[in-house]
Design a protein around this motif. Structure first.
Motif, PDB file in Angstrom:
ATOM      1  N   UNK A 102       0.836  -1.032   0.073  1.00 22.03           N
ATOM      2  CA  UNK A 102       0.126  -0.017  -0.352  1.00 22.03           C
ATOM      3  C   UNK A 102       0.853   1.265  -0.140  1.00 22.03           C
ATOM      4  N   UNK A 103       0.340   2.349  -0.202  1.00 21.28           N
ATOM      5  CA  UNK A 103       0.859   3.616  -0.209  1.00 21.28           C
ATOM      6  C   UNK A 103       0.311   4.701   0.763  1.00 21.28           C
ATOM      7  N   UNK A 104       0.865   5.827   1.281  1.00 21.40           N
ATOM      8  CA  UNK A 104       0.279   6.857   1.890  1.00 21.40           C
ATOM      9  C   UNK A 104       0.097   6.409   3.504  1.00 21.40           C
ATOM     10  N   UNK A 105      -0.863   6.611   4.016  1.00 23.19           N
ATOM     11  CA  UNK A 105      -1.308   6.107   5.556  1.00 23.19           C
ATOM     12  C   UNK A 105      -1.317   4.749   5.544  1.00 23.19           C
ATOM     13  N   UNK A 106      -1.637   3.940   4.524  1.00 19.83           N
ATOM     14  CA  UNK A 106      -1.967   2.603   4.917  1.00 19.83           C
ATOM     15  C   UNK A 106      -0.653   1.817   4.470  1.00 19.83           C
ATOM     16  N   UNK A 107       0.458   2.399   4.520  1.00 21.35           N
ATOM     17  CA  UNK A 107       1.634   1.742   3.919  1.00 21.35           C
ATOM     18  C   UNK A 107       2.314   1.373   5.475  1.00 21.35           C
ATOM     19  N   UNK A 108       2.776   0.256   5.628  1.00 22.32           N
ATOM     20  CA  UNK A 108       3.670  -0.082   6.682  1.00 22.32           C
ATOM     21  C   UNK A 108       5.113  -0.220   6.319  1.00 22.32           C
TER      22      UNK A 108
END
Length: 461
Positions: A330-336
């Motif tokens: 994922x990208x952005x805030x959902x990226x870990x």
């Protein structure tokens, strides 16, 4: 002209065509290994499997980045292990230097406390005469002179009838100060020597010339003072502890101030204050310690070299680089992800300074015991810092390895789930194909029989 088929032939032909179509479908499934080869076969399973396979592929692609991140952390960890060994080698070098006695210890011999004429009168050595002399002048008629019947004295103070005396000693070396007071009415120079030797700051002895010698235990200069004061107890007999304490305070002032009685013990130190005269280094350097300086500095430089070489794929966590390991697609805030900020590991940053033979700022003087002690503490602190950094990298490595295993397992789970939706059961499909082939053969036989029944009419002619 149209050809008319009988109902039996037509029925057998239709069955044969259906069986052939089913057999062709089974052969396709066995050839591709999938029971769903397009959206036409099963739209739900087809697109669900495609989504699962796509995510599995993305996660598998992240494994390379995670693997590189793990190797980067391990490279830094190996670097810390190597630097730790080098710091241990520095500790060993310092221990070697400390094992060799410093040659520049501050040493001073006072003037003789005994004379040849006293030796002739007492038939004792100058050393024994000096050690046996009393601290206070208790015989004004023969002050400072030993005879066959009188031990003599150094005249630390004049003791009147009924008086008592208290002597104080003050020794300061570097940041360490030792002071002591004792009732000295009947004490001798030997008691002074013993008291100095208790200090841990310096040692004292009387040599064969009858001179009191004071030698610092470290390499720092030594301020040495001794003072004696007398007092008259309020009552006859032993003085009270309060009276001794009060007199001790006065004698301590003598021991540390400009009116110090050093000269009574043969020392030309008229001022024992920090700004005054003191016992300083002999200036003689230890050859063994000097030879260890290059070894120490060389190992120190190797720490910087090793840290520079602890990189992987262009990232060096021991030179302050930053490492970012992405864990999901994922990208952005959902990226870990895991962000690791490295540290600039150098000998200077670890508090390990260069070694030399002189007292300079930012340099450990190998000829100075207190400098060696400070350097030893600095190395202990460096090891603590390295252990802390190693622990941090170890925790990050554990996280990265855990996520690597999780990502592998998750990608496998996704691929397996997709396969369950679209892959064919080869055993079942092979059995189905065999049954269809049998049916096909039977259909061909039925068609042949139908043709034979129509041919029977020809026998009438």
């Amino acid at each position: 002209m149209a050809v008319s088929l009988s109902s039996g032939v037509r029925s057998a032909l239709s069955s044969l065509q259906s069986t052939a179509a089913q057999a062709a479908a089974s052969q396709l499934k066995l050839a591709t290994g999938k029971k769903v080869n397009s959206a036409v076969d099963n739209p739900v399973n087809y697109f669900t499997a495609a989504s699962l396979n796509d995510r599995s592929s993305q996660l598998t692609g992240l494994l390379d980045g995670i693997s590189n991140g793990i190797q980067t952390i391990q490279a830094a960890s190996k670097g810390i292990d190597g630097i730790t060994k080098l710091v241990n080698s520095l500790q060993s070098t310092l221990k070697q230097a400390q094992t060799d006695a410093a040659q520049n210890r501050p040493t001073k011999a006072g003037t003789a406390l005994a004379t040849a004429s006293e030796a002739a009168l007492t038939s004792k050595s100058l050393k024994d005469i000096a050690l046996d002399k009393r601290i206070v002048d208790d015989n004004g008629a023969t002050a400072n002179t030993a005879t066959a019947t009188y031990a003599g004295n150094v005249g630390g103070a004049t003791l009147a009838a009924g008086d008592e005396a208290v002597t104080s000693i003050s020794l300061t070396s570097g940041s360490t100060t030792y002071t002591a007071s004792f009732l000295s009415t009947n004490s001798t120079v030997r008691d002074v020597v013993n008291e100095i030797n208790k200090s841990g700051v310096a040692t004292a002895f009387v040599d064969e010339k009858g001179q009191l010698n004071v030698k610092g235990n470290g390499s720092d200069k030594v301020q040495f003072g001794i003072g004696t004061t007398t007092f008259t107890p309020a009552a006859a007999g032993a003085p009270t502890s309060a009276e001794i304490t009060t007199a001790g305070t006065a004698s301590t002032t003598l021991a540390t101030g400009a009116t110090s009685d050093n000269t009574d013990f043969g020392f030309a130190l008229t001022d024992n204050s920090a700004a005054g005269t003191s016992i300083t280094s002999s200036g003689i350097t230890s050859a063994v310690r000097s030879n260890l300086i290059d070894q120490y500095n060389d190992i120190r430089d190797k720490i910087d070299d090793l840290a520079k070489d602890s990189s992987f794929n262009g990232i060096n966590l021991l030179k302050g680089d930053r490492l970012s390991i992405q864990f999901n697609e994922k990208t952005g805030k959902n990226q870990t992800k895991l962000d690791i900020q490295g540290s600039d590991v150098t000998s200077d940053n670890l508090g390990i300074v260069k070694a030399g033979n002189t007292q300079l700022t930012g340099q450990v003087n190998f000829q100075n015991d207190s400098d060696l002690d400070s350097a030893t503490k600095a190395l202990t602190g460096a090891l603590t810092s390295l252990k802390s950094l190693s622990s941090t990298f170890g925790a990050n490595l554990s996280v990265a390895q855990t996520r690597q295993d999780f990502t592998k397992d998750l990608a496998d789970t996704l691929s397996t789930g997709a396969a369950n939706l679209v892959n064919v059961d080869a055993n079942a499909e092979a059995a189905n194909l065999l049954a269809l082939q049998t049916r096909q053969q039977l259909s061909q036989t039925a068609l042949s029989l139908s043709n034979q029944s129509e041919q029977a009419v020809l026998r009438l002619f």
